[in-house]
Every structure is written in C-alpha cells, then in structure tokens.
Write a protein that holds these residues in place. Structure first.
Motif, PDB file in Angstrom:
ATOM      1  N   LEU A  52       8.302  10.018  17.638  1.00  0.00           N
ATOM      2  CA  LEU A  52       8.579   8.756  16.936  1.00  0.00           C
ATOM      3  C   LEU A  52       7.402   8.337  16.061  1.00  0.00           C
ATOM      4  CD1 LEU A  52      10.358   6.724  19.756  1.00  0.00           C
ATOM      5  CD2 LEU A  52      11.400   7.718  17.721  1.00  0.00           C
ATOM      6  N   LEU A  53       6.182   8.561  16.555  1.00  0.00           N
ATOM      7  CA  LEU A  53       4.996   8.243  15.759  1.00  0.00           C
ATOM      8  C   LEU A  53       4.936   9.089  14.502  1.00  0.00           C
ATOM      9  CD1 LEU A  53       2.306   6.748  15.428  1.00  0.00           C
ATOM     10  CD2 LEU A  53       1.240   8.505  16.848  1.00  0.00           C
ATOM     11  N   SER A  54       5.276  10.365  14.633  1.00  0.00           N
ATOM     12  CA  SER A  54       5.300  11.238  13.450  1.00  0.00           C
ATOM     13  C   SER A  54       6.359  10.786  12.455  1.00  0.00           C
ATOM     14  CB  SER A  54       5.573  12.687  13.890  1.00  0.00           C
ATOM     15  OG  SER A  54       4.554  13.161  14.737  1.00  0.00           O
ATOM     16  N   LEU A  55       7.485  10.296  12.966  1.00  0.00           N
ATOM     17  CA  LEU A  55       8.526   9.789  12.076  1.00  0.00           C
ATOM     18  C   LEU A  55       8.041   8.574  11.299  1.00  0.00           C
ATOM     19  CD1 LEU A  55      11.460   9.774  11.038  1.00  0.00           C
ATOM     20  CD2 LEU A  55      12.050   8.360  13.021  1.00  0.00           C
ATOM     21  N   VAL A  56       7.331   7.666  11.970  1.00  0.00           N
ATOM     22  CA  VAL A  56       6.796   6.483  11.295  1.00  0.00           C
ATOM     23  C   VAL A  56       5.826   6.887  10.183  1.00  0.00           C
ATOM     24  CG1 VAL A  56       5.368   4.424  11.602  1.00  0.00           C
ATOM     25  CG2 VAL A  56       7.126   4.979  13.286  1.00  0.00           C
ATOM     26  N   MET A  57       4.966   7.861  10.452  1.00  0.00           N
ATOM     27  CA  MET A  57       4.007   8.314   9.435  1.00  0.00           C
ATOM     28  C   MET A  57       4.714   9.021   8.291  1.00  0.00           C
ATOM     29  SD  MET A  57       0.891   9.569  11.917  1.00  0.00           S
ATOM     30  CE  MET A  57      -0.357   9.386  10.661  1.00  0.00           C
ATOM     31  N   LEU A  58       5.791   9.729   8.618  1.00  0.00           N
ATOM     32  CA  LEU A  58       6.558  10.400   7.556  1.00  0.00           C
ATOM     33  C   LEU A  58       7.217   9.378   6.643  1.00  0.00           C
ATOM     34  CD1 LEU A  58       7.501  13.257   6.612  1.00  0.00           C
ATOM     35  CD2 LEU A  58       9.566  12.853   7.947  1.00  0.00           C
ATOM     36  N   VAL A  59       7.798   8.341   7.221  1.00  0.00           N
ATOM     37  CA  VAL A  59       8.411   7.282   6.415  1.00  0.00           C
ATOM     38  C   VAL A  59       7.357   6.559   5.587  1.00  0.00           C
ATOM     39  CG1 VAL A  59       9.665   5.097   6.527  1.00  0.00           C
ATOM     40  CG2 VAL A  59      10.332   6.988   8.019  1.00  0.00           C
ATOM     41  N   SER A  60       6.194   6.346   6.187  1.00  0.00           N
ATOM     42  CA  SER A  60       5.102   5.703   5.456  1.00  0.00           C
ATOM     43  C   SER A  60       4.695   6.518   4.236  1.00  0.00           C
ATOM     44  CB  SER A  60       3.906   5.511   6.392  1.00  0.00           C
ATOM     45  OG  SER A  60       2.792   5.023   5.689  1.00  0.00           O
ATOM     46  N   MET A  61       4.645   7.821   4.395  1.00  0.00           N
ATOM     47  CA  MET A  61       4.298   8.683   3.271  1.00  0.00           C
ATOM     48  C   MET A  61       5.392   8.675   2.211  1.00  0.00           C
ATOM     49  SD  MET A  61       1.717  10.779   2.515  1.00  0.00           S
ATOM     50  CE  MET A  61       1.740  10.224   0.840  1.00  0.00           C
ATOM     51  N   ALA A  62       6.653   8.676   2.661  1.00  0.00           N
ATOM     52  CA  ALA A  62       7.774   8.711   1.716  1.00  0.00           C
ATOM     53  C   ALA A  62       7.831   7.453   0.859  1.00  0.00           C
ATOM     54  CB  ALA A  62       9.089   8.889   2.475  1.00  0.00           C
ATOM     55  N   LEU A  63       7.425   6.308   1.421  1.00  0.00           N
ATOM     56  CA  LEU A  63       7.479   5.056   0.679  1.00  0.00           C
ATOM     57  C   LEU A  63       6.490   5.022  -0.485  1.00  0.00           C
ATOM     58  CD1 LEU A  63       7.836   2.483   3.601  1.00  0.00           C
ATOM     59  CD2 LEU A  63       9.566   3.055   1.881  1.00  0.00           C
ATOM     60  N   SER A  64       5.475   5.859  -0.434  1.00  0.00           N
ATOM     61  CA  SER A  64       4.447   5.830  -1.473  1.00  0.00           C
ATOM     62  C   SER A  64       4.531   6.993  -2.452  1.00  0.00           C
ATOM     63  CB  SER A  64       3.056   5.826  -0.825  1.00  0.00           C
ATOM     64  OG  SER A  64       2.883   6.973  -0.010  1.00  0.00           O
ATOM     65  N   VAL A  65       5.436   7.930  -2.218  1.00  0.00           N
ATOM     66  CA  VAL A  65       5.497   9.130  -3.060  1.00  0.00           C
ATOM     67  C   VAL A  65       5.850   8.779  -4.499  1.00  0.00           C
ATOM     68  CG1 VAL A  65       6.815  11.241  -3.465  1.00  0.00           C
ATOM     69  CG2 VAL A  65       5.944  10.765  -1.194  1.00  0.00           C
ATOM     70  N   SER A  66       6.853   7.938  -4.686  1.00  0.00           N
ATOM     71  CA  SER A  66       7.291   7.602  -6.051  1.00  0.00           C
ATOM     72  C   SER A  66       6.175   6.929  -6.846  1.00  0.00           C
ATOM     73  CB  SER A  66       8.516   6.687  -5.987  1.00  0.00           C
ATOM     74  OG  SER A  66       9.586   7.329  -5.340  1.00  0.00           O
ATOM     75  N   THR A  67       5.465   5.995  -6.209  1.00  0.00           N
ATOM     76  CA  THR A  67       4.363   5.323  -6.900  1.00  0.00           C
ATOM     77  C   THR A  67       3.238   6.292  -7.206  1.00  0.00           C
ATOM     78  OG1 THR A  67       4.951   3.360  -5.611  1.00  0.00           O
ATOM     79  CG2 THR A  67       2.892   3.293  -6.835  1.00  0.00           C
ATOM     80  N   MET A  68       2.973   7.217  -6.284  1.00  0.00           N
ATOM     81  CA  MET A  68       1.942   8.234  -6.530  1.00  0.00           C
ATOM     82  C   MET A  68       2.291   9.077  -7.743  1.00  0.00           C
ATOM     83  SD  MET A  68       0.963   9.669  -2.750  1.00  0.00           S
ATOM     84  CE  MET A  68       0.009   8.692  -1.588  1.00  0.00           C
ATOM     85  N   LYS A  69       3.549   9.471  -7.841  1.00  0.00           N
ATOM     86  CA  LYS A  69       3.967  10.304  -8.969  1.00  0.00           C
ATOM     87  C   LYS A  69       3.799   9.566 -10.296  1.00  0.00           C
ATOM     88  CE  LYS A  69       7.343  13.327  -6.742  1.00  0.00           C
ATOM     89  NZ  LYS A  69       8.758  13.737  -6.698  1.00  0.00           N
ATOM     90  N   VAL A 296      -9.957  17.143 -13.066  1.00  0.00           N
ATOM     91  CA  VAL A 296      -9.199  17.015 -11.821  1.00  0.00           C
ATOM     92  C   VAL A 296      -8.603  15.611 -11.752  1.00  0.00           C
ATOM     93  CG1 VAL A 296      -9.364  17.005  -9.313  1.00  0.00           C
ATOM     94  CG2 VAL A 296     -10.617  18.713 -10.626  1.00  0.00           C
ATOM     95  N   LEU A 297      -7.310  15.519 -11.528  1.00  0.00           N
ATOM     96  CA  LEU A 297      -6.624  14.241 -11.470  1.00  0.00           C
ATOM     97  C   LEU A 297      -6.558  13.755 -10.026  1.00  0.00           C
ATOM     98  CD1 LEU A 297      -3.686  14.839 -13.961  1.00  0.00           C
ATOM     99  CD2 LEU A 297      -5.921  13.851 -14.392  1.00  0.00           C
ATOM    100  N   LEU A 298      -7.077  12.567  -9.787  1.00  0.00           N
ATOM    101  CA  LEU A 298      -7.128  11.984  -8.450  1.00  0.00           C
ATOM    102  C   LEU A 298      -6.492  10.608  -8.462  1.00  0.00           C
ATOM    103  CD1 LEU A 298     -10.852  12.849  -7.600  1.00  0.00           C
ATOM    104  CD2 LEU A 298      -8.837  14.080  -6.798  1.00  0.00           C
ATOM    105  N   LEU A 299      -5.894  10.262  -7.335  1.00  0.00           N
ATOM    106  CA  LEU A 299      -5.405   8.904  -7.158  1.00  0.00           C
ATOM    107  C   LEU A 299      -6.556   7.957  -6.876  1.00  0.00           C
ATOM    108  CD1 LEU A 299      -2.286   9.662  -4.934  1.00  0.00           C
ATOM    109  CD2 LEU A 299      -2.232   8.875  -7.303  1.00  0.00           C
ATOM    110  N   ASP A 300      -6.327   6.682  -7.032  1.00  0.00           N
ATOM    111  CA  ASP A 300      -7.360   5.695  -6.736  1.00  0.00           C
ATOM    112  C   ASP A 300      -7.760   5.788  -5.267  1.00  0.00           C
ATOM    113  OD1 ASP A 300      -7.134   4.839  -9.325  1.00  0.00           O
ATOM    114  OD2 ASP A 300      -5.722   3.216  -8.849  1.00  0.00           O
ATOM    115  N   GLY A 301      -9.074   5.856  -5.027  1.00  0.00           N
ATOM    116  CA  GLY A 301      -9.567   5.924  -3.662  1.00  0.00           C
ATOM    117  C   GLY A 301      -9.692   7.327  -3.107  1.00  0.00           C
TER     118      GLY A 301
END
Length: 453
Positions: A52-69, A296-301
């Motif tokens: 369940l913890l891995s699922l929460v982290m996966l959802v957390s990552m998915a929520l930011s993918v579009s903005t990262m792109k 090299v292209l990096l995200l903020d932070g």
C-alpha cells in the motif's frame, strides 16, 4: 515507476486506477486470510502495508509527471534556442568534429530530458526503490533465519507445479529488487551535491496538478446557492487540501531518505568515480571546451548530473553512430546510386503532388514498379528490400514533422498498404503479379492500375 514517463494524461488515469484496483484487491484477500488463519498474521501484515505504501508513492509520482513534462519541454525549447544562437555566431563551414560536437549538444538535451529517465532519478522513485529493497532483504533474511519452508506443493491440488511457480516468481522478484537498488544507488549519487536546505523544499511541479484541481472547483461549480452546495464545495476543497498535504509529506520523506542514504554511498561513489576518471578516455566527445554539462536539462531542485554520466551519454551516441556505419542500408544506397532522378522527377511530382505523405507516394510508385512487365524476380526483391529500408527512415522524418498528427491516418494507410505489397504482392486487393499479365508495356499497366483504383 519509470514507465509513467512514457504515458500521456489520458493513459495515466486508467493505468493508475487499474494498479490501485489490483493492489487493493490483493490487500483485501490478504486481510481475509489474516482473519481466517491467525498463524499467518505476522507474516502477511507487513508485506501488505509495504504494498500500500508503494501504491501511495506511485500515485504521488503519477500526479507530477504531466507538470514535469511541461517544464522539461519549456526548458528544452529555451536551451534549443540558445544552442541555435550560438551556432549562428560560428562559421558556416564546419569540420566533421565540429558537426559531431554540435550534434552531441542536442543528444545530451534529449537524453537528460527523457521523461523515463527523469522519473527514474526522482527522489520519490529512489525512495520507493530503497524501501522496497530494504524490506525485501530484511524479509528474506528473517525467513531464512526462521528456516521457513514453503509447503504449498504438499497442500495444493496442482502438486509440485506450485513450487516451481514460487521459485520462478522469486527469481523475477529478485531481479526487480536488484534493478530497484541500482536505481536508488544512482539517485543517491546524484544527491551527494545537494544542500541540506534544498532537501526540505517542495518544488511546484510536485503539487501543481492538485493545486489546479483545487482552483478549478470554483470555475466548475454548478450547484445552486444552498447549504448543500456549500458543504459539497467545502468537502471537495478539504479533500484536495488533504491530498496536497499527503503529497508534500511523501516528497519530504522521500527527499530525506535519499539525502541521508546518500552519505552511505558517498565513499563507493567517490571510489567508482576515481576509477572511471583513471581508466576512461578523455577524448570521448565530452571535451572541456564544448562544456556539454551546461546542456543537461534538469528540473528545479534537481542535483547536477555527474560529468561521468554526461560522458556516458556521448559514448552511447558514438556507439549508435558506429552501428549506423556498420549497418548501412546497402540495398537503399545501391538503388539511389542507380536511379536517374533528373529524368523522372517531373513525372513523379505530377503524379503525387496532391499528397503530403512521402511514404504513401513511395508505396504507390513501388506498387507500380512491381506490376511492370519484364521485371525479373531478383529485381523485384531488390526493389522491395531497398524501399523497405528507406521507408523506415521516411517514417521517422514524417512522424517528427507531423507535429499535429494531421497525416496520421494517411501514414497508417501507407503502412497497411506496404505490408500487403511486401508480403502478398497486392495493392488494394489487386494481385500485382497476375492481374497485369495481359499488359504489353508499362503504360498499359499504369492505365489499368488507374482504372482499378
């Protein structure tokens, strides 16, 4: 988790829902077994929690993918414009080495901004890999010390096959854990240069999607002016605010884990870097005068990528160039050398001027050539092989230029038509070998094809 980078917004939601349904279903089944079989309680609770913890982290990552792109796309355009301005200032005549160095700039930009690579090196992905690897190692060690033995084969109606299934799944799980551990190690090496203050900073792309959803509630609010509408709006606002808080906690915990675990791998990273700098060639394309690290292209932070990684990117490009030299499209080159473009260019242009899809034009012309009389079987095979090699390159160019996908249906039709021509020697269900045997010359073949078309 890196596969999230290859999905668009329309693919992320159904995939995440599917994974969530799978995980929740398995967790529910485990809970039922825990209630029915108390002796498995201690053995099954911790893996379920970790899942369940891995699922929460996966959802957390998915929520930011579009903005990262979107952020990476904007950075790429800015850096691309900067690279073009630098090239305009240089001389027009270039040596081969200069052309290669210019190409390397764009290669480094593309490789460093690859969404899968960005997700894999993110803190959330690294923390998830670290947690999974540690849990797997500890859980395996505990089972070995307790002398756990699987007895599924003795109780199952499927016999010994269940034992082999467990072994095969264990091997797959072990490989996955090794890959996850390597992913964490690489990300921890990246964060060795990160300051402590940056560790507790939440970049905007982590919560931008949730913020947009929360701010869009008022714009899309259609319930009438009553107390139920107010309560519903407040409930939605509270839920999204809670999700933003959870997202911030996940990111902070992930950053903290990766930051402090980076101290563990610092000695190994320093030793590894020293060995690379000692034995690696300095003339591999990442020379100091080109300074490819600034492309090299990096995200903020994000922490700066090691110079050794930039050199490895250039080395990969060199290997691909070498493969291209060794595996040249020999049939296509031979066809282009023997073709007399000048004498037939006007006729070809008038024939296919109504279409913008190159591959469809080539397929149409090749179909005509295959149907012509007095063509030997060897010539047909050589022509089909040459065109097949050329279409692979033309499809890449077409897909790149067709940014709005306006020619997608035409390109798809060209691919389907080409498979019929290549495999079955048919063009729109017309046998190109037998349908024109009565034709005496090429003009009659073309006229017959035109009539049938």
């Amino acid at each position: 988790m890196p596969s999230l980078g290859s999905m668009n917004d329309n693919e992320l939601l159904p995939n995440m829902v599917a994974v969530a349904v799978l995980v929740i279903t398995v967790t529910a089944n485990v809970a039922i077994h825990i209630i029915e079989l108390q002796r498995y309680q201690q053995k099954a609770i911790i893996p379920s929690i970790m899942m369940l913890l891995s699922l929460v982290m996966l959802v957390s990552m998915a929520l930011s993918v579009s903005t990262m792109k979107r952020s990476l796309k904007w950075k790429y355009q800015e850096k691309h414009r900067e690279a073009l301005e630098e090239e305009e200032e240089e001389e027009e005549e270039m040596k081969m080495d200069d052309q290669r160095r210019r190409m390397m700039k764009y290669w480094v930009m593309a490789e460093s901004s690859c969404p899968q690579f960005v997700v894999a090196r993110s803190n959330v992905s690294a923390a998830s890999s670290l947690i999974s690897s540690l849990f797997y190692c500890i859980y395996t060690l505990v089972q070995v010390l307790r002398g756990a033995r699987t007895n599924a084969a003795g109780k199952s109606l499927y016999g010994i096959s269940t034992k082999w299934i467990v072994h095969i799944q264990s091997i797959g799980l072990g490989i996955a854990v090794i890959v996850a551990a390597l992913r964490w190690f690489v990300a921890a090496v990246f964060t060795c240069t990160t300051t402590f203050s940056d560790t507790f900073k939440i970049e905007s792309y982590w919560i931008q999607t949730l913020n947009d959803w929360r701010n869009s509630l008022l714009a899309g609010f259609k319930i009438g002016p009553n107390k139920w509408g107010k309560h519903l709006l407040d409930a939605q606002w509270c839920v999204l605010t809670f999700c933003i808080g959870v997202q911030c906690c996940v990111v902070l915990v992930s950053k903290t884990l990766v930051f402090f675990s980076g101290f563990m791998v610092t000695p190994f990273a320093s030793c590894f870097s020293h060995m690379i700098s000692k034995f690696a060639r300095r003339d591999d394309g990442a020379s100091s005068d080109t300074n490819l690290s600034r492309y090299v292209l990096l995200l903020d932070g994000e922490a700066e990528l090691p110079e050794s990684l930039v050199r490895s990117m250039c080395g990969e490009a060199d290997r691909m160039i070498q493969i291209g030299r060794e595996k040249k499209p020999s049939n296509l080159i031979s066809l282009l050398r023997n073709i007399n473009v000048g004498s037939s260019n006007n006729q070809i242009t008038s024939l296919v001027s109504d279409q913008d899809c190159w591959t469809l034009q080539v397929v149409t012309l090749t179909s005509i050539a295959v149907a012509l009389p007095n063509i030997s079987e060897h010539q047909r095979k050589q022509l089909l092989s040459s065109v097949s090699q050329g279409l692979c390159l033309a499809k890449i160019v077409e897909k790149t230029l067709d940014t709005n996908a306006e020619l997608k249906s035409i390109r798809k039709a060209a691919s389907v038509t080409w498979v019929e021509v290549l495999v079955y020697s048919k063009w729109v269900e017309i046998d190109l070998r037998r349908a024109f045997l009565q034709c005496r010359n090429g003009e009659e073949v073309v006229q017959e094809l035109s009539d049938k078309a």
